[in-house]
Design a protein around this motif. Structure first.
Motif, PDB file in Angstrom:
ATOM      1  N   GLY A  81     -39.005  97.191   1.331  1.00 57.06           N
ATOM      2  CA  GLY A  81     -39.852  97.262   2.522  1.00 57.06           C
ATOM      3  C   GLY A  81     -39.036  97.679   3.732  1.00 57.06           C
ATOM      4  N   VAL A  82     -39.531  98.695   4.444  1.00 59.19           N
ATOM      5  CA  VAL A  82     -38.753  99.275   5.543  1.00 59.19           C
ATOM      6  C   VAL A  82     -38.323  98.212   6.561  1.00 59.19           C
ATOM      7  CG1 VAL A  82     -38.759 100.983   7.399  1.00 59.19           C
ATOM      8  CG2 VAL A  82     -39.958 101.459   5.289  1.00 59.19           C
ATOM      9  N   TYR A  83     -39.249  97.323   6.953  1.00 65.78           N
ATOM     10  CA  TYR A  83     -38.916  96.335   7.979  1.00 65.78           C
ATOM     11  C   TYR A  83     -37.809  95.399   7.507  1.00 65.78           C
ATOM     12  CZ  TYR A  83     -43.057  97.697  10.629  1.00 65.78           C
ATOM     13  OH  TYR A  83     -43.992  98.394  11.344  1.00 65.78           O
ATOM     14  N   ARG A  84     -37.902  94.988   6.251  1.00 65.07           N
ATOM     15  CA  ARG A  84     -36.911  94.037   5.730  1.00 65.07           C
ATOM     16  C   ARG A  84     -35.552  94.725   5.583  1.00 65.07           C
ATOM     17  NH1 ARG A  84     -36.475  90.950   0.577  1.00 65.07           N
ATOM     18  NH2 ARG A  84     -35.288  89.127   1.195  1.00 65.07           N
ATOM     19  N   VAL A  85     -35.584  95.980   5.141  1.00 67.50           N
ATOM     20  CA  VAL A  85     -34.344  96.730   4.970  1.00 67.50           C
ATOM     21  C   VAL A  85     -33.654  96.922   6.324  1.00 67.50           C
ATOM     22  CG1 VAL A  85     -33.444  99.006   4.366  1.00 67.50           C
ATOM     23  CG2 VAL A  85     -35.066  97.868   2.837  1.00 67.50           C
ATOM     24  N   LEU A  86     -34.430  97.217   7.357  1.00 64.57           N
ATOM     25  CA  LEU A  86     -33.842  97.400   8.686  1.00 64.57           C
ATOM     26  C   LEU A  86     -33.310  96.075   9.243  1.00 64.57           C
ATOM     27  CD1 LEU A  86     -36.413  99.859  10.335  1.00 64.57           C
ATOM     28  CD2 LEU A  86     -34.106 100.391   9.534  1.00 64.57           C
ATOM     29  N   ALA A  87     -34.012  94.983   8.925  1.00 67.40           N
ATOM     30  CA  ALA A  87     -33.608  93.683   9.476  1.00 67.40           C
ATOM     31  C   ALA A  87     -32.414  93.082   8.736  1.00 67.40           C
ATOM     32  CB  ALA A  87     -34.794  92.711   9.419  1.00 67.40           C
ATOM     33  N   GLU A  88     -32.247  93.428   7.447  1.00 67.83           N
ATOM     34  CA  GLU A  88     -31.204  92.777   6.654  1.00 67.83           C
ATOM     35  C   GLU A  88     -30.336  93.799   5.932  1.00 67.83           C
ATOM     36  OE1 GLU A  88     -32.073  88.930   5.314  1.00 67.83           O
ATOM     37  OE2 GLU A  88     -34.179  89.424   5.007  1.00 67.83           O
ATOM     38  N   PRO A  89     -29.613  94.637   6.706  1.00 62.01           N
ATOM     39  CA  PRO A  89     -28.878  95.738   6.081  1.00 62.01           C
ATOM     40  C   PRO A  89     -27.781  95.308   5.099  1.00 62.01           C
ATOM     41  CG  PRO A  89     -28.281  95.528   8.402  1.00 62.01           C
ATOM     42  CD  PRO A  89     -29.445  94.619   8.173  1.00 62.01           C
ATOM     43  N   THR A  90     -27.165  94.161   5.328  1.00 57.14           N
ATOM     44  CA  THR A  90     -26.105  93.750   4.386  1.00 57.14           C
ATOM     45  C   THR A  90     -26.716  93.147   3.128  1.00 57.14           C
ATOM     46  OG1 THR A  90     -25.934  91.633   5.527  1.00 57.14           O
ATOM     47  CG2 THR A  90     -24.365  93.324   6.174  1.00 57.14           C
ATOM     48  N   LYS A  91     -27.805  92.430   3.310  1.00 55.73           N
ATOM     49  CA  LYS A  91     -28.455  91.794   2.161  1.00 55.73           C
ATOM     50  C   LYS A  91     -28.989  92.839   1.180  1.00 55.73           C
ATOM     51  CE  LYS A  91     -31.109  87.756   1.208  1.00 55.73           C
ATOM     52  NZ  LYS A  91     -32.022  86.752   1.646  1.00 55.73           N
ATOM     53  N   VAL A  92     -29.480  93.940   1.730  1.00 54.01           N
ATOM     54  CA  VAL A  92     -29.992  95.013   0.863  1.00 54.01           C
ATOM     55  C   VAL A  92     -28.900  95.452  -0.111  1.00 54.01           C
ATOM     56  CG1 VAL A  92     -30.871  97.371   0.814  1.00 54.01           C
ATOM     57  CG2 VAL A  92     -31.448  95.886   2.697  1.00 54.01           C
ATOM     58  N   LEU A  93     -27.697  95.648   0.432  1.00 53.34           N
ATOM     59  CA  LEU A  93     -26.601  96.121  -0.413  1.00 53.34           C
ATOM     60  C   LEU A  93     -26.191  95.033  -1.402  1.00 53.34           C
ATOM     61  CD1 LEU A  93     -24.558  97.930   2.367  1.00 53.34           C
ATOM     62  CD2 LEU A  93     -26.014  98.990   0.647  1.00 53.34           C
ATOM     63  N   ALA A  94     -26.046  93.808  -0.890  1.00 54.57           N
ATOM     64  CA  ALA A  94     -25.584  92.720  -1.759  1.00 54.57           C
ATOM     65  C   ALA A  94     -26.559  92.482  -2.904  1.00 54.57           C
ATOM     66  CB  ALA A  94     -25.403  91.445  -0.939  1.00 54.57           C
ATOM     67  N   VAL A  95     -27.812  92.280  -2.566  1.00 58.64           N
ATOM     68  CA  VAL A  95     -28.784  91.933  -3.604  1.00 58.64           C
ATOM     69  C   VAL A  95     -29.005  93.116  -4.540  1.00 58.64           C
ATOM     70  CG1 VAL A  95     -31.180  91.281  -4.046  1.00 58.64           C
ATOM     71  CG2 VAL A  95     -29.932  90.224  -2.168  1.00 58.64           C
ATOM     72  N   ASN A  96     -29.247  94.273  -3.960  1.00 61.90           N
ATOM     73  CA  ASN A  96     -29.661  95.390  -4.803  1.00 61.90           C
ATOM     74  C   ASN A  96     -28.532  95.918  -5.687  1.00 61.90           C
ATOM     75  OD1 ASN A  96     -31.856  94.911  -3.205  1.00 61.90           O
ATOM     76  ND2 ASN A  96     -32.175  97.019  -2.590  1.00 61.90           N
ATOM     77  N   ILE A  97     -27.300  95.874  -5.192  1.00 61.57           N
ATOM     78  CA  ILE A  97     -26.202  96.410  -6.010  1.00 61.57           C
ATOM     79  C   ILE A  97     -25.556  95.310  -6.856  1.00 61.57           C
ATOM     80  CG2 ILE A  97     -24.014  97.661  -6.009  1.00 61.57           C
ATOM     81  CD1 ILE A  97     -24.865  98.914  -3.327  1.00 61.57           C
ATOM     82  N   ALA A  98     -25.174  94.206  -6.209  1.00 65.17           N
ATOM     83  CA  ALA A  98     -24.438  93.172  -6.953  1.00 65.17           C
ATOM     84  C   ALA A  98     -25.289  92.562  -8.059  1.00 65.17           C
ATOM     85  CB  ALA A  98     -23.952  92.092  -5.983  1.00 65.17           C
ATOM     86  N   ALA A  99     -26.559  92.362  -7.788  1.00 66.26           N
ATOM     87  CA  ALA A  99     -27.415  91.744  -8.808  1.00 66.26           C
ATOM     88  C   ALA A  99     -27.564  92.672 -10.010  1.00 66.26           C
ATOM     89  CB  ALA A  99     -28.781  91.410  -8.210  1.00 66.26           C
ATOM     90  N   CYS A 100     -27.720  93.946  -9.746  1.00 66.07           N
ATOM     91  CA  CYS A 100     -27.860  94.921 -10.831  1.00 66.07           C
ATOM     92  C   CYS A 100     -26.573  94.949 -11.668  1.00 66.07           C
ATOM     93  CB  CYS A 100     -28.157  96.293 -10.228  1.00 66.07           C
ATOM     94  SG  CYS A 100     -28.303  97.605 -11.425  1.00 66.07           S
ATOM     95  N   GLU A 101     -25.443  94.900 -10.977  1.00 64.04           N
ATOM     96  CA  GLU A 101     -24.165  94.931 -11.679  1.00 64.04           C
ATOM     97  C   GLU A 101     -23.986  93.676 -12.523  1.00 64.04           C
ATOM     98  OE1 GLU A 101     -20.514  93.948 -10.750  1.00 64.04           O
ATOM     99  OE2 GLU A 101     -19.833  95.371 -12.278  1.00 64.04           O
TER     100      GLU A 101
END
Ligand code: UDP
Length: 342
Positions: A81-101
């Motif tokens: 979601g655009v609003y959440r991505v803009l509000a939580e830029p570090t979390k996007v990277l952490a959750v989306n990349i680290a969790a997948c890995e």
């Protein structure tokens, strides 16, 4: 089949749960309920084939066991979601990349190689301005607009992780690039245009078209999306593939607003809102986005069952019922208060 779905209480995930339970599969959902909702699965509460764990897959101690149990894993846990991505830029990277890995590592270490279906997004095409987006075209990520592209970056990383684990460790990976999935259970809180417009139309409030409204999107009903995704995963089997999943009918956002007004019989007017006002300083919108579905169709023969009009009609009916409930609730409250006063 044994199906593990991370993010299975969310919008797309919960529809996948419906599909697999209807088929008699055993389904294990793990979701931290950050944007997913337990109520999305409430209609399966009596189904012994569904197991639900509320957990963050970045830290969940049972991930290894759940992965070892699964024949197929859908990784849908993500900050979206655009609003959440803009509000939580570090979390996007952490959750989306680290969790997948973490998930892929668990699959590798489990000894048994489940099929992994990774949720990617049309956002990976970034500024690619082609009329139709094919899977083998370049992914063009802008260096402007600060962290606005973090979601795109995170999904490109997920794709690279999936393809690397497939190549290096033989884990079968299907990468699905979703194009604007819409339908029941999607919420407008994080920016998604269709639930926002439907909610505004049903309430006869102004429809907020961001920018000129000439930007286009191609919307796919989630009930089509999950059937296509399952068909793709089944057809790819032990192989590996990246494929667009969506609908190739293109519509501008202003046309979408008009269509929703027309189909809902709304008295809403269209109100243009500047992009800066809508999203803040650092934002770039995408001009158009339409998938090539050749790969999906060649592989699966998939045909859509839900035209956009049907999706809109269903969402309008759901939203009207919700509004009615809100009003009934309000009336009850008013009555109770006046009863107290008496
Ligand atoms: N949009 C809009 N009004 C809204 C919400 C979104 O005009 O209230 C626009 C948004 O600027 C974008 C399009 O609708 O051009 C689709 O937005 P969404 O966030 O649903 O998806 P995405 O931009 O990720 O494709």
């Amino acid at each position: 089949m044994h199906i593990l779905i991370t993010g299975g209480a969310g919008f797309i995930g919960s529809h996948l749960v419906d599909l697999h339970l209807a088929r008699g599969d055993k389904v294990h959902v793990v979701d931290d309920l950050s944007t997913g909702q337990r109520s999305n699965l409430a209609h399966h509460d009596d189904n012994a084939n569904l197991r639900f764990d509320e957990a963050d897959i970045l830290t969940w101690p049972q991930l290894d066991r759940a992965v070892a149990w699964a024949d197929r894993i859908y990784n849908l846990a993500a900050v979206v979601g655009v609003y959440r991505v803009l509000a939580e830029p570090t979390k996007v990277l952490a959750v989306n990349i680290a969790a997948c890995e973490r998930l892929l590592r668990a699959a590798r270490e489990g000894g048994w190689q489940p099929q992994v279906v990774l949720a990617s997004s049309s956002e990976v095409y970034g500024h690619n301005d082609e009329d139709i987006l094919h899977e083998d075209q370049d992914l063009v990520v802008s260096t402007r607009a600060g962290t606005r592209w973090n979601y795109s970056v995170s999904k490109i990383a997920d794709e690279a992780l999936g393809l690397s684990y497939a190549q290096r460790f033989g884990i079968p990976a299907v990468v699905s690039r979703f194009f604007n999935t819409v339908g029941p259970r999607q919420v407008g809180r994080y920016g998604m245009v269709l639930p926002r417009f439907v909610s505004q139309a049903v309430r006869n409030e102004p429809i907020t078209v961001f920018g000129g409204g000439l930007q286009t999107r191609s919307f796919c009903d989630v009930r089509d999306t999950v059937v296509a995704l399952d068909a793709l995963a089944t057809a790819v089997g032990r192989g590996t593939m990246v494929a667009n999943v969506g609908n190739d009918r293109e519509i501008s956002i202003i046309e979408l607003a008009r269509l929703i007004i027309e189909r809902s019989g709304s008295r809403s007017e269209i109100k243009h809102v500047g992009l800066r006002e809508a999203y803040g300083e650092d934002f770039e919108d995408i001009r158009r986005r339409r998938p090539s579905l050749n790969r999906l169709r060649d592989k699966t023969g998939f045909q859509h069952l839900y035209p956009l009009e049907r999706t809109i009609d269903d969402l309008v009916a759901i939203e009207r019922a919700r509004l009615q409930e809100e009003r009934d609730g309000h009336c009850t409250l008013v009555r109770t208060q006046s009863e107290r006063a008496a």
